[in-house]
Design a protein around this motif. Sequence first.
Motif, PDB file in Angstrom:
ATOM      1  N   LEU A  96       0.837  -1.201   0.000  1.00 16.12           N
ATOM      2  CA  LEU A  96       0.000   0.000   0.000  1.00 16.12           C
ATOM      3  C   LEU A  96       0.872   1.251   0.000  1.00 16.12           C
ATOM      4  CD1 LEU A  96      -2.672   1.498   0.236  1.00 16.12           C
ATOM      5  CD2 LEU A  96      -2.593   1.115   2.718  1.00 16.12           C
ATOM      6  N   ARG A  97       1.913   1.256   0.837  1.00 21.32           N
ATOM      7  CA  ARG A  97       2.822   2.416   0.879  1.00 21.32           C
ATOM      8  C   ARG A  97       3.444   2.658  -0.487  1.00 21.32           C
ATOM      9  NH1 ARG A  97       8.158   2.215   1.356  1.00 21.32           N
ATOM     10  NH2 ARG A  97       8.169   0.133   2.301  1.00 21.32           N
ATOM     11  N   ARG A  98       3.874   1.585  -1.145  1.00 24.14           N
ATOM     12  CA  ARG A  98       4.496   1.735  -2.457  1.00 24.14           C
ATOM     13  C   ARG A  98       3.490   2.201  -3.508  1.00 24.14           C
ATOM     14  NH1 ARG A  98       8.488  -3.634  -2.696  1.00 24.14           N
ATOM     15  NH2 ARG A  98      10.151  -2.748  -1.384  1.00 24.14           N
ATOM     16  N   ASP A  99       2.260   1.689  -3.427  1.00 23.90           N
ATOM     17  CA  ASP A  99       1.236   2.082  -4.395  1.00 23.90           C
ATOM     18  C   ASP A  99       0.874   3.562  -4.279  1.00 23.90           C
ATOM     19  OD1 ASP A  99       1.144  -0.491  -5.360  1.00 23.90           O
ATOM     20  OD2 ASP A  99      -0.659  -1.053  -4.253  1.00 23.90           O
ATOM     21  N   LEU A 100       1.001   4.102  -3.073  1.00 23.51           N
ATOM     22  CA  LEU A 100       0.648   5.512  -2.857  1.00 23.51           C
ATOM     23  C   LEU A 100       1.721   6.476  -3.354  1.00 23.51           C
ATOM     24  CD1 LEU A 100      -0.851   5.244   0.740  1.00 23.51           C
ATOM     25  CD2 LEU A 100      -2.116   5.732  -1.368  1.00 23.51           C
ATOM     26  N   LYS A 101       2.906   5.959  -3.612  1.00 22.89           N
ATOM     27  CA  LYS A 101       3.995   6.822  -4.066  1.00 22.89           C
ATOM     28  C   LYS A 101       3.640   7.390  -5.438  1.00 22.89           C
ATOM     29  CE  LYS A 101       9.027   6.979  -4.541  1.00 22.89           C
ATOM     30  NZ  LYS A 101      10.284   6.196  -4.448  1.00 22.89           N
ATOM     31  N   GLY A 102       3.736   8.686  -5.562  1.00 24.62           N
ATOM     32  CA  GLY A 102       3.409   9.320  -6.830  1.00 24.62           C
ATOM     33  C   GLY A 102       2.004   9.875  -6.892  1.00 24.62           C
ATOM     34  N   GLY A 103       1.205   9.585  -5.843  1.00 26.55           N
ATOM     35  CA  GLY A 103      -0.127  10.170  -5.782  1.00 26.55           C
ATOM     36  C   GLY A 103      -1.224   9.250  -6.275  1.00 26.55           C
ATOM     37  N   VAL A 104      -2.427   9.557  -5.841  1.00 27.29           N
ATOM     38  CA  VAL A 104      -3.632   8.822  -6.249  1.00 27.29           C
ATOM     39  C   VAL A 104      -4.739   9.834  -6.483  1.00 27.29           C
ATOM     40  CG1 VAL A 104      -5.354   7.078  -5.640  1.00 27.29           C
ATOM     41  CG2 VAL A 104      -2.971   6.783  -4.899  1.00 27.29           C
ATOM     42  N   SER A 105      -5.323   9.831  -7.672  1.00 27.52           N
ATOM     43  CA  SER A 105      -6.434  10.741  -8.001  1.00 27.52           C
ATOM     44  C   SER A 105      -7.685  10.314  -7.224  1.00 27.52           C
ATOM     45  CB  SER A 105      -6.695  10.658  -9.510  1.00 27.52           C
ATOM     46  OG  SER A 105      -7.779  11.463  -9.878  1.00 27.52           O
ATOM     47  N   PRO A 106      -8.506  11.261  -6.766  1.00 29.53           N
ATOM     48  CA  PRO A 106      -8.464  12.701  -7.049  1.00 29.53           C
ATOM     49  C   PRO A 106      -7.805  13.508  -5.934  1.00 29.53           C
ATOM     50  CG  PRO A 106     -10.580  12.146  -6.104  1.00 29.53           C
ATOM     51  CD  PRO A 106      -9.776  10.874  -6.125  1.00 29.53           C
ATOM     52  N   LEU A 107      -7.167  12.858  -4.960  1.00 27.99           N
ATOM     53  CA  LEU A 107      -6.600  13.605  -3.848  1.00 27.99           C
ATOM     54  C   LEU A 107      -5.383  14.406  -4.289  1.00 27.99           C
ATOM     55  CD1 LEU A 107      -8.412  11.539  -2.304  1.00 27.99           C
ATOM     56  CD2 LEU A 107      -6.700  11.588  -0.487  1.00 27.99           C
TER      57      LEU A 107
END
Length: 217
Positions: A96-107
């Motif tokens: 999960l931490r790795r997946d969040l790297k670079g951002g997640v739309s729409p946040l």
Amino acid sequence: MTAPQSGDHGMFDQKPAGVSARPDLWSFSLSIYQSEGVPEACLYLQDELGGDVNILLFCLWVSAQGDVPVDTELLALAHDRVHAWRNRVVETLRQLRRDLKGGVSPLEQERVEAFRDRVKILELAAEREQQVALAAMYEEHSELLEAPSPHETPPSQEVVEERLAMGIDRYVETLTHLSSRDRGSSAQGADLSNESGVGVWKMHRRALITAAIASTD
């Protein structure tokens, strides 16, 4: 192991209940992980060899003490004790931490990064729980073995280095067997079959040994 952020250490510096007065595995691990070359060595073991960094640190901790051998029996016990927690909790949080790297739309990126920092703290806490389980298993296992004489002469640095090297090597040697047992015959295990891989791992192995000796002085 996730690198602790500045200010995180205070959250994890209390010794776990139920663990004896032996050198604390978590404190030992935090000390080693801050040493030069160790994060890179741990990442290589995790991503290239399919290893568990917390079990590697456990092997170094046990080897540094020298009263229990890092053999196939101990490694199997360690693997079995924490396998489910590692797979279902630690690795889930890590992914999960790795997946969040670079951002997640729409946040907005700043909000994603702030949330990712909280996930990182949870991941670190989960890794500590894994180490608590390993330390407890070690206590149970060591009680079944004959305790060393308290009057023994302290080992030389050469002897300690040899024990640490043997502990690391024994863990790497067992990775393929343990992974195959859990995931099937096609599992990714340790691959040090080429000269380049051997050279890289020797460099990382040296960094781990140097850091472990420094942490026990």
